[in-house]
Motif scaffolding. Structure first.
Motif, PDB file in Angstrom:
ATOM      1  N   UNK A  39     -70.723 -50.661  -2.328  1.00 51.38           N
ATOM      2  CA  UNK A  39     -70.056 -49.458  -1.856  1.00 51.38           C
ATOM      3  C   UNK A  39     -70.131 -49.242  -0.359  1.00 51.38           C
ATOM      4  N   UNK A  40     -70.640 -50.226   0.376  1.00 47.39           N
ATOM      5  CA  UNK A  40     -70.804 -50.096   1.826  1.00 47.39           C
ATOM      6  C   UNK A  40     -69.991 -51.183   2.532  1.00 47.39           C
ATOM      7  N   UNK A  41     -69.307 -50.807   3.581  1.00 44.65           N
ATOM      8  CA  UNK A  41     -68.521 -51.754   4.363  1.00 44.65           C
ATOM      9  C   UNK A  41     -69.443 -52.482   5.348  1.00 44.65           C
ATOM     10  N   UNK A  42     -69.534 -53.795   5.216  1.00 40.32           N
ATOM     11  CA  UNK A  42     -70.422 -54.575   6.074  1.00 40.32           C
ATOM     12  C   UNK A  42     -69.827 -55.940   6.355  1.00 40.32           C
ATOM     13  N   UNK A  43     -70.422 -56.639   7.314  1.00 39.45           N
ATOM     14  CA  UNK A  43     -69.931 -57.964   7.673  1.00 39.45           C
ATOM     15  C   UNK A  43     -70.288 -58.981   6.587  1.00 39.45           C
ATOM     16  N   UNK A  44     -69.457 -60.010   6.461  1.00 43.42           N
ATOM     17  CA  UNK A  44     -69.714 -61.073   5.489  1.00 43.42           C
ATOM     18  C   UNK A  44     -70.983 -61.829   5.877  1.00 43.42           C
ATOM     19  N   UNK A  45     -71.590 -62.572   4.938  1.00 38.05           N
ATOM     20  CA  UNK A  45     -72.806 -63.314   5.288  1.00 38.05           C
ATOM     21  C   UNK A  45     -72.650 -64.247   6.498  1.00 38.05           C
ATOM     22  N   UNK A  46     -71.576 -65.069   6.596  1.00 35.35           N
ATOM     23  CA  UNK A  46     -71.471 -65.924   7.785  1.00 35.35           C
ATOM     24  C   UNK A  46     -71.385 -65.126   9.083  1.00 35.35           C
ATOM     25  N   UNK A  47     -70.586 -64.053   9.058  1.00 36.95           N
ATOM     26  CA  UNK A  47     -70.469 -63.243  10.277  1.00 36.95           C
ATOM     27  C   UNK A  47     -71.784 -62.534  10.586  1.00 36.95           C
ATOM     28  N   UNK A  56     -84.334 -64.720   9.764  1.00 36.08           N
ATOM     29  CA  UNK A  56     -83.383 -64.089   8.857  1.00 36.08           C
ATOM     30  C   UNK A  56     -82.362 -65.091   8.332  1.00 36.08           C
ATOM     31  N   UNK A  57     -81.962 -66.048   9.160  1.00 32.47           N
ATOM     32  CA  UNK A  57     -81.014 -67.068   8.678  1.00 32.47           C
ATOM     33  C   UNK A  57     -81.653 -67.917   7.579  1.00 32.47           C
ATOM     34  N   UNK A  58     -82.923 -68.259   7.737  1.00 33.40           N
ATOM     35  CA  UNK A  58     -83.634 -68.984   6.676  1.00 33.40           C
ATOM     36  C   UNK A  58     -83.526 -68.227   5.354  1.00 33.40           C
ATOM     37  N   UNK A  59     -83.763 -66.924   5.410  1.00 31.01           N
ATOM     38  CA  UNK A  59     -83.744 -66.125   4.186  1.00 31.01           C
ATOM     39  C   UNK A  59     -82.335 -65.983   3.627  1.00 31.01           C
ATOM     40  N   UNK A  60     -81.336 -65.892   4.497  1.00 31.32           N
ATOM     41  CA  UNK A  60     -79.947 -65.821   4.027  1.00 31.32           C
ATOM     42  C   UNK A  60     -79.603 -67.090   3.248  1.00 31.32           C
ATOM     43  N   UNK A  61     -80.054 -68.232   3.753  1.00 28.19           N
ATOM     44  CA  UNK A  61     -79.791 -69.503   3.080  1.00 28.19           C
ATOM     45  C   UNK A  61     -80.600 -69.598   1.791  1.00 28.19           C
ATOM     46  N   UNK A  62     -81.855 -69.186   1.833  1.00 23.60           N
ATOM     47  CA  UNK A  62     -82.703 -69.260   0.642  1.00 23.60           C
ATOM     48  C   UNK A  62     -82.152 -68.410  -0.497  1.00 23.60           C
ATOM     49  N   UNK A  63     -81.547 -67.281  -0.173  1.00 22.44           N
ATOM     50  CA  UNK A  63     -80.975 -66.401  -1.193  1.00 22.44           C
ATOM     51  C   UNK A  63     -79.575 -66.849  -1.622  1.00 22.44           C
ATOM     52  N   UNK A  64     -79.135 -67.977  -1.079  1.00 16.72           N
ATOM     53  CA  UNK A  64     -77.840 -68.571  -1.415  1.00 16.72           C
ATOM     54  C   UNK A  64     -76.669 -67.653  -1.077  1.00 16.72           C
ATOM     55  N   UNK A  65     -76.863 -66.860  -0.046  1.00 17.40           N
ATOM     56  CA  UNK A  65     -75.773 -66.028   0.445  1.00 17.40           C
ATOM     57  C   UNK A  65     -74.816 -66.861   1.288  1.00 17.40           C
ATOM     58  N   UNK A  66     -75.331 -67.951   1.828  1.00 20.10           N
ATOM     59  CA  UNK A  66     -74.546 -68.855   2.650  1.00 20.10           C
ATOM     60  C   UNK A  66     -75.286 -70.188   2.685  1.00 20.10           C
ATOM     61  N   UNK A  67     -74.595 -71.258   3.030  1.00 17.17           N
ATOM     62  CA  UNK A  67     -75.228 -72.576   3.116  1.00 17.17           C
ATOM     63  C   UNK A  67     -75.284 -73.035   4.565  1.00 17.17           C
ATOM     64  N   UNK A  68     -76.156 -73.990   4.828  1.00 18.12           N
ATOM     65  CA  UNK A  68     -76.256 -74.535   6.178  1.00 18.12           C
ATOM     66  C   UNK A  68     -74.940 -75.200   6.592  1.00 18.12           C
TER      67      UNK A  68
END
Length: 296
Positions: A125-133, A150-162
Motif C-alpha cells: 500500500x506504499x509507493x516506493x522505488x523498485x528493488x534495483x532502483x 544493505x545490497x547484500x541483504x537485498x540479494x540474500x532476500x532474493x529481492x534482486x540478483x547480482x
C-alpha cells in the motif's frame, strides 16, 4: 477531573490530514492538540493508541506528502522490503523529480532525482522505488560500506540478483553515479551472513587486501572440519568475527574447539571484535596482511 479527549470512531487507529478532519467537523483544532492524537508530520496526525513505526510514517508520507511522481526511497524503501534496521523516528527517505517544487519537510530526507515510472511500484500500500532502483540510490546516498551491507541483504532476500544489479548499472554507463553503483555491486556477496561480517569484508577489500571467500567450509579428506567467516583458502588464512553472542561461555567454547581443529590443519586464524574494528582496524589490517604475506 481532566476531561477525557474526544476520539471519534472514524479516526480510531487511523492516520489522517488535520485539515480534512477539521473540515468534516470530526475534530476542532483544539481537540486535535489533545493527548488522543500524535503528530507525525506537519498537518498529519495519528491515533495516539496506534504504535507508530517507520512503516506508518512511510505510509503517511506516501499518502499525504509526496507528489505523484515521488516515492519512498533509499534506506526507507529498503526497510519496507525487510532490509536494514531503522528506528521508528528516523527520517523518511524519499525521492522526487527535480522539476517538482517539493520540500523541505520536517521528518523527511528529500532527494531530488528523476525516477522513471517503471522504477516506482506499490508495495504494502506504499509507493516506493523498485528493488534495483533502491539499490542504485543506496549506492549513491550511503558510504560504500553501508551501501554494500544493505545490497547484500537485498540479494540474500532474493529481492534482486547480482546479475540484475550489474545489468542495471551497465545500462546507466556514463551517467553520474554509475561508477559508485558498479563498485558496490562488485563488492556484494550473497554468502554473507550478517551486516557486521559484510562491514568487515568490505573494509578489508577497501584497505587493499585480496577479496576473501565468505562462509568458507574447510574439509579434511572430504570430511567437514569447520566453516569460517572469511577465508583465503589457497593461503590457509581465515578471519573470524567475534560478535556479542560469543560472550556466552558455551558458544565461546564451541567456537574455540572448532578453530583449534583448523590450527591443527595448519591454518592461521585471526579474530576481530567490534571493539577492534572500531578502535584499531588499521592494526588488525596490518596483522592480517602479515599473515597473508607469510603464506605467499
Amino acid at each position: 477531573m481532566p476531561k477525557t479527549p474526544r476520539r471519534p470512531a472514524p479516526l480510531r487507529g487511523k492516520i489522517f490530514l488535520a485539515r480534512e478532519v477539521i473540515a468534516a467537523e470530526l475534530l476542532t483544532p483544539t481537540e486535535l492538540r489533545s493527548a488522543a492524537w500524535r503528530p507525525l508530520f506537519r498537518g498529519i496526525y495519528a491515533d495516539a493508541t496506534l504504535p507508530v513505526s517507520h512503516r506508518h510514517r512511510c505510509l503517511a508520507a506516501s499518502d499525504h506528502l509526496l507528489p505523484p511522481e515521488g516515492a519512498i526511497a533509499g534506506s526507507s524503501a529498503a526497510s519496507l522490503y525487510g532490509v536494514g534496521s531503522l528506528a521508528d523516528t528516523d527520517p523518511v527517505e524519499v525521492v522526487a523529480p527535480r522539476a517538482v517544487r517539493f520540500g523541505p519537510v520536517a521528518g523527511l530526507r528529500i532527494h531530488l532525482a528523476d525516477v522513471p515510472p517503471d522504477e516506482i511500484r506499490t508495495h504494502g500500500g506504499i509507493r516506493l522505488t523498485t528493488p534495483p532502483r533502491t539499490c542504485w540510490d543506496l549506492a549513491q546516498w550511503l558510504d560504500p560500506v553501508e551501501a554494500v551491507v544493505l545490497l547484500d541483504q537485498m540479494v540474500q532476500r532474493r529481492l534482486v540478483t547480482v546479475p540484475a544489479l550489474r545489468a542495471y548499472a551497465e545500462n546507466r554507463a556514463g551517467r553520474r553515479g554509475h561508477r559508485r553503483m558498479s563498485r558496490a555491486v562488485d563488492l556484494v556477496d550473497p554468502a554473507a551472513e550478517s551486516p557486521q561480517e559484510t562491514r568487515l569484508r568490505v573494509r578489508l577489500v577497501l584497505a587493499g587486501l585480496p577479496r576473501p571467500v565468505a562462509q568458507f567450509v574447510v574439509e579434511r579428506a572430504g570430511a567437514f572440519v569447520a566453516r569460517v567467516d572469511l577465508a583465503w583458502p589457497e593461503l590457509r588464512v581465515a578471519v573470524e568475527y567475534d560478535g556479542v553472542w560469543h560472550a556466552a561461555e558455551e558458544q565461546l567454547h564451541r567456537d574455540r574447539r572448532r578453530l583449534n581443529k583448523l590450527l591443527g590443519s595448519d591454518w592461521i586464524v585471526l579474530h576481530v571484535t567490534a571493539k577492534r574494528m572500531r578502535e584499531d582496524f588499521d592494526g588488525f589490517v596490518a596483522e592480517l596482511r602479515a599473515a597473508l604475506r607469510s603464506r605467499s
